[in-house]
Design a protein around this motif. Structure first.
Motif, PDB file in Angstrom:
ATOM      1  N   ARG A  27     -16.706  70.758 -26.223  1.00 16.60           N
ATOM      2  CA  ARG A  27     -16.083  69.855 -27.134  1.00 16.60           C
ATOM      3  C   ARG A  27     -15.100  68.935 -26.165  1.00 16.60           C
ATOM      4  NH1 ARG A  27     -15.722  73.593 -32.324  1.00 16.60           N
ATOM      5  NH2 ARG A  27     -17.844  73.030 -33.198  1.00 16.60           N
ATOM      6  N   GLY A  42     -19.272  67.254 -32.812  1.00 17.00           N
ATOM      7  CA  GLY A  42     -20.495  66.698 -32.750  1.00 17.00           C
ATOM      8  C   GLY A  42     -20.771  66.560 -34.305  1.00 17.00           C
ATOM      9  N   GLY A  43     -20.190  67.403 -35.162  1.00 20.27           N
ATOM     10  CA  GLY A  43     -20.248  67.176 -36.449  1.00 20.27           C
ATOM     11  C   GLY A  43     -19.399  66.236 -37.188  1.00 20.27           C
ATOM     12  N   GLY A 133     -15.156  70.063 -43.772  1.00 20.83           N
ATOM     13  CA  GLY A 133     -15.081  71.539 -43.536  1.00 20.83           C
ATOM     14  C   GLY A 133     -14.606  71.617 -42.244  1.00 20.83           C
ATOM     15  N   ILE A 134     -13.509  72.704 -42.165  1.00 20.76           N
ATOM     16  CA  ILE A 134     -13.289  73.439 -40.849  1.00 20.76           C
ATOM     17  C   ILE A 134     -13.629  75.082 -41.153  1.00 20.76           C
ATOM     18  CG2 ILE A 134     -11.489  73.956 -39.196  1.00 20.76           C
ATOM     19  CD1 ILE A 134     -10.582  71.099 -39.529  1.00 20.76           C
ATOM     20  N   THR A 135     -14.690  75.469 -40.758  1.00 19.36           N
ATOM     21  CA  THR A 135     -14.887  76.879 -40.889  1.00 19.36           C
ATOM     22  C   THR A 135     -15.278  77.679 -39.911  1.00 19.36           C
ATOM     23  OG1 THR A 135     -17.048  76.662 -41.562  1.00 19.36           O
ATOM     24  CG2 THR A 135     -15.556  75.956 -43.385  1.00 19.36           C
ATOM     25  N   VAL A 138     -20.903  79.636 -40.372  1.00 17.57           N
ATOM     26  CA  VAL A 138     -22.110  78.934 -40.437  1.00 17.57           C
ATOM     27  C   VAL A 138     -22.899  79.215 -41.658  1.00 17.57           C
ATOM     28  CG1 VAL A 138     -24.195  77.864 -39.323  1.00 17.57           C
ATOM     29  CG2 VAL A 138     -22.107  78.427 -37.697  1.00 17.57           C
ATOM     30  N   ALA A 143     -18.988  75.090 -45.859  1.00 14.91           N
ATOM     31  CA  ALA A 143     -19.991  74.442 -44.795  1.00 14.91           C
ATOM     32  C   ALA A 143     -20.989  73.698 -45.492  1.00 14.91           C
ATOM     33  CB  ALA A 143     -20.329  75.391 -43.540  1.00 14.91           C
ATOM     34  N   THR A 146     -19.544  70.693 -47.983  1.00 17.03           N
ATOM     35  CA  THR A 146     -18.795  69.492 -47.487  1.00 17.03           C
ATOM     36  C   THR A 146     -19.545  68.317 -46.828  1.00 17.03           C
ATOM     37  OG1 THR A 146     -18.521  70.796 -45.449  1.00 17.03           O
ATOM     38  CG2 THR A 146     -16.456  70.545 -47.083  1.00 17.03           C
ATOM     39  N   HIS A 147     -19.328  67.034 -46.882  1.00 13.96           N
ATOM     40  CA  HIS A 147     -20.006  66.115 -46.136  1.00 13.96           C
ATOM     41  C   HIS A 147     -20.207  66.262 -44.766  1.00 13.96           C
ATOM     42  CE1 HIS A 147     -18.286  63.809 -49.799  1.00 13.96           C
ATOM     43  NE2 HIS A 147     -19.732  64.038 -49.889  1.00 13.96           N
ATOM     44  N   CYS A 148     -19.103  66.717 -43.889  1.00 11.45           N
ATOM     45  CA  CYS A 148     -19.395  66.957 -42.721  1.00 11.45           C
ATOM     46  C   CYS A 148     -18.396  67.958 -42.179  1.00 11.45           C
ATOM     47  CB  CYS A 148     -19.184  65.624 -41.673  1.00 11.45           C
ATOM     48  SG  CYS A 148     -17.744  64.969 -42.237  1.00 11.45           S
ATOM     49  N   GLY A 149     -18.287  68.471 -40.952  1.00 12.77           N
ATOM     50  CA  GLY A 149     -17.166  69.318 -40.446  1.00 12.77           C
ATOM     51  C   GLY A 149     -17.341  70.094 -39.063  1.00 12.77           C
ATOM     52  N   VAL A 150     -16.603  70.816 -38.944  1.00 15.68           N
ATOM     53  CA  VAL A 150     -16.449  71.420 -37.602  1.00 15.68           C
ATOM     54  C   VAL A 150     -16.464  73.080 -37.950  1.00 15.68           C
ATOM     55  CG1 VAL A 150     -15.286  71.591 -35.317  1.00 15.68           C
ATOM     56  CG2 VAL A 150     -14.838  69.589 -36.824  1.00 15.68           C
ATOM     57  N   HIS A 151     -17.355  73.589 -37.072  1.00 16.38           N
ATOM     58  CA  HIS A 151     -17.276  74.998 -37.075  1.00 16.38           C
ATOM     59  C   HIS A 151     -16.344  75.559 -36.012  1.00 16.38           C
ATOM     60  CE1 HIS A 151     -21.511  74.595 -39.001  1.00 16.38           C
ATOM     61  NE2 HIS A 151     -20.795  75.602 -39.798  1.00 16.38           N
TER      62      HIS A 151
HETATM   63  C1  UD1 Z   1     -23.995  71.976 -33.016  1.00 16.89           C
HETATM   64  C2  UD1 Z   1     -24.472  73.219 -33.366  1.00 16.89           C
HETATM   65  C3  UD1 Z   1     -24.473  74.056 -32.005  1.00 16.89           C
HETATM   66  C4  UD1 Z   1     -25.002  73.526 -30.673  1.00 16.89           C
HETATM   67  C5  UD1 Z   1     -24.508  72.111 -30.654  1.00 16.89           C
HETATM   68  C6  UD1 Z   1     -25.290  71.278 -29.578  1.00 16.89           C
HETATM   69  C7  UD1 Z   1     -24.923  74.542 -35.523  1.00 16.89           C
HETATM   70  C8  UD1 Z   1     -24.180  75.357 -36.317  1.00 16.89           C
HETATM   71  N1  UD1 Z   1     -24.141  73.900 -34.280  1.00 16.89           N
HETATM   72  O1  UD1 Z   1     -22.446  72.261 -32.903  1.00 16.89           O
HETATM   73  O2  UD1 Z   1     -25.173  75.475 -32.111  1.00 16.89           O
HETATM   74  O3  UD1 Z   1     -24.628  74.143 -29.506  1.00 16.89           O
HETATM   75  O4  UD1 Z   1     -24.529  71.260 -31.711  1.00 16.89           O
HETATM   76  O5  UD1 Z   1     -24.644  69.890 -29.552  1.00 16.89           O
HETATM   77  O6  UD1 Z   1     -26.104  74.469 -35.581  1.00 16.89           O
HETATM   78  N2  UD1 Z   1     -20.599  70.876 -40.932  1.00 16.89           N
HETATM   79  C9  UD1 Z   1     -20.141  70.834 -42.328  1.00 16.89           C
HETATM   80  N3  UD1 Z   1     -19.158  71.396 -42.717  1.00 16.89           N
HETATM   81  C10 UD1 Z   1     -18.359  72.275 -42.192  1.00 16.89           C
HETATM   82  C11 UD1 Z   1     -18.737  72.559 -40.834  1.00 16.89           C
HETATM   83  C12 UD1 Z   1     -19.891  72.014 -40.311  1.00 16.89           C
HETATM   84  O7  UD1 Z   1     -20.685  69.996 -42.818  1.00 16.89           O
HETATM   85  O8  UD1 Z   1     -17.328  73.055 -42.816  1.00 16.89           O
HETATM   86  C13 UD1 Z   1     -21.653  70.465 -40.350  1.00 16.89           C
HETATM   87  C14 UD1 Z   1     -21.320  69.285 -39.414  1.00 16.89           C
HETATM   88  O9  UD1 Z   1     -20.938  68.111 -39.752  1.00 16.89           O
HETATM   89  C15 UD1 Z   1     -22.364  69.419 -38.524  1.00 16.89           C
HETATM   90  C16 UD1 Z   1     -23.013  70.745 -38.473  1.00 16.89           C
HETATM   91  O10 UD1 Z   1     -22.469  71.276 -39.709  1.00 16.89           O
HETATM   92  O11 UD1 Z   1     -23.565  68.289 -39.072  1.00 16.89           O
HETATM   93  C17 UD1 Z   1     -22.760  71.558 -37.490  1.00 16.89           C
HETATM   94  O12 UD1 Z   1     -21.372  71.364 -37.052  1.00 16.89           O
HETATM   95  P1  UD1 Z   1     -20.887  72.123 -35.686  1.00 16.89           P
HETATM   96  O13 UD1 Z   1     -21.459  73.512 -35.505  1.00 16.89           O
HETATM   97  O14 UD1 Z   1     -19.285  72.123 -35.500  1.00 16.89           O
HETATM   98  O15 UD1 Z   1     -21.117  70.969 -34.945  1.00 16.89           O
HETATM   99  P2  UD1 Z   1     -21.490  71.033 -33.034  1.00 16.89           P
HETATM  100  O16 UD1 Z   1     -20.317  71.410 -32.489  1.00 16.89           O
HETATM  101  O17 UD1 Z   1     -22.061  69.643 -32.600  1.00 16.89           O
END
Ligand code: UD1
Ligand code: BG6
Length: 373
Positions: A27, A42-43, A133-135, A138, A143, A146-151
């Motif tokens: 990231r 990415g999210g 979301g920030i969770t 997965v 998660a 929410t419309h989008c977010g970061v794990h």
């Molecule tokens: C994602 C992949 C990761 C992979 C990477 C490669 C998942 C869960 N993550 O990580 O395994 O290595 O791409 O580019 O498959 N989201 C929500 N709400 C939340 C948290 C997340 O809607 O509270 C959504 C995000 O908008 C996104 C998806 O979940 O569409 C995955 O989020 P995240 O894991 O943070 O994305 P990447 O870091 O891109």
């Protein structure tokens, strides 16, 4: 699996250099010689334009997750220029506080299942806000809804008291601030300093973890106390609240985090030669104000424990103040300092709990995930 550790909380405190590294993996981009350093979440990449256009960003969470958002608030305000407000999920619901279509509502939750936060999410969705979301989990309800977010990718957290999720949440929200904040010439140096600071953060946390024995010795001195106050301000107001929360959650000792700027509006009445007071005074733009707070607490015979930046012990606590204890921590970019500063307080809460003979991983009356309102 606790590995070589006696408790999950202890393991999770000590694995923070690794969990932070995982949180940042892929990231942070440090391009070639002519390419600027940048952040990629990415999210969020398809939603950044909408977030930048929002009139307000509202952070919503409970407990430690709320505190993490509070720690990130100043850097998000600074880099985005958007007003950032804070909501404890249950209070937003009690008040049915206004949430608008032009708002970005950010839901912070380790488990992604906390009932209050989930209800607040339903409420914000009904009101048309963009919900982020920030969770750590997965597939969790937050998660998914929410419309989008970061794990935060901190790995499973077993101890009821949140430790590694807290530091990873702050790092994700600092990256969020970098992602939302425009890449202007005027803030380029600041952005680069923060990104360099993020790369260096796991090392700094490794260094501060060496205070383990120092914090155990301090815990021995505090073992029989009834109460502990923790003073902080600006980036470290959250550290004060979170440090106090750790002490009360696991060590079952009354503890209160206090905004240092509010000292004269009440807390000063409590100061005497018996009550231990922990003051966070690492070096940043508010350092001289914190020095003055320390002097005023000392003038009222306060029993002080001061956390300061390495090499600055003499400027927070002159040698002749025999009763004052100093904890020195490595200094880094101000907005990342809370990640380092919480570690000694996590260690203190942990050792206090073990010494007082209480259950570290499953504190009395508490649950890891509160799924009922
Ligand atoms: C994602 C992949 C990761 C992979 C990477 C490669 C998942 C869960 N993550 O990580 O395994 O290595 O791409 O580019 O498959 N989201 C929500 N709400 C939340 C948290 C997340 O809607 O509270 C959504 C995000 O908008 C996104 C998806 O979940 O569409 C995955 O989020 P995240 O894991 O943070 O994305 P990447 O870091 O891109
Ligand atoms: C519970 C936990 O009260 O829920 C806390 O014991 C936690 O540690 C709080 O901070 C919020 O949980 P979450 O999963 O929404 O971050």
């Amino acid at each position: 699996n606790k590995g070589n550790f006696e408790h999950y909380m202890q393991k999770e405190i000590h694995e923070q250099p690794e969990s932070l590294t995982t949180t940042m993996r892929g990231r942070l981009l440090r391009g070639g010689s002519c390419k600027a350093k940048t952040v990629l979440l990415g999210g969020l990449k398809d939603h950044l334009k909408t977030i930048r256009r929002s009139r307000r960003i509202v952070f919503i969470g409970c407990g430690t997750s709320y505190n993490a958002a509070l720690a990130a608030r100043p850097i998000l305000e600074e880099l985005s220029g958007i007003p950032v407000t804070m909501e404890i999920a249950s209070d937003l619901l009690d008040r049915q506080g206004p949430i608008y279509r032009e708002d970005t509502a950010v839901f912070v939750s380790q488990s992604g299942e906390t009932a209050d936060t989930l209800s607040a999410l339903d409420y914000a969705l009904e009101n048309g806000a963009l919900c982020v979301g920030i969770t750590n989990t997965v597939g969790s309800a937050i998660a998914r809804k929410t419309h989008c977010g970061v794990h935060i990718n901190a790995g499973a957290e077993i101890g009821v008291a949140s430790t590694k999720a807290y530091t990873s949440q702050i790092v994700v929200m600092a990256m969020l601030a970098l992602a939302i904040g425009g890449d202007t010439i005027s803030n380029q140096a600041r952005r680069e300093a923060i990104i360099d600071g993020l790369f260096d953060l796991p090392n700094k946390v490794r260094e501060v973890l060496k205070l383990d024995q120092v914090m155990k010795d301090l815990a021995k001195q505090l073992i029989a106390e009834q109460s502990l106050l923790v003073f902080g301000r600006r980036y470290n107001y959250a550290t004060a609240l979170e440090g106090a929360l750790k002490v009360k959650e696991v060590a079952l000792m009354h503890s209160e985090g206090i905004l240092a700027g509010e000292m004269k509006h009440g807390p000063l009445a409590l100061v005497d030669e018996n009550l231990p007071i922990f003051v966070i005074a690492t070096h940043d733009a508010c350092f001289s104000k914190q020095q003055s707070v320390i002097q005023q607490l000392h003038a009222r015979k306060g029993r002080l424990i001061v956390m300061c930046s390495k090499g600055e012990a003499a400027s927070v606590c002159p040698e002749e103040w025999e009763s004052c204890r100093v904890i020195e921590v490595p200094q880094l970019e101000d907005c990342l300092q809370p990640v380092v500063n919480i570690v000694p307080l996590q260690l203190l809460a942990y050792h206090l709990t073990v010494l007082r003979g209480f259950n570290v991983d499953q504190p009395r009356n508490l649950a890891k995930s509160v799924t009922t309102q």
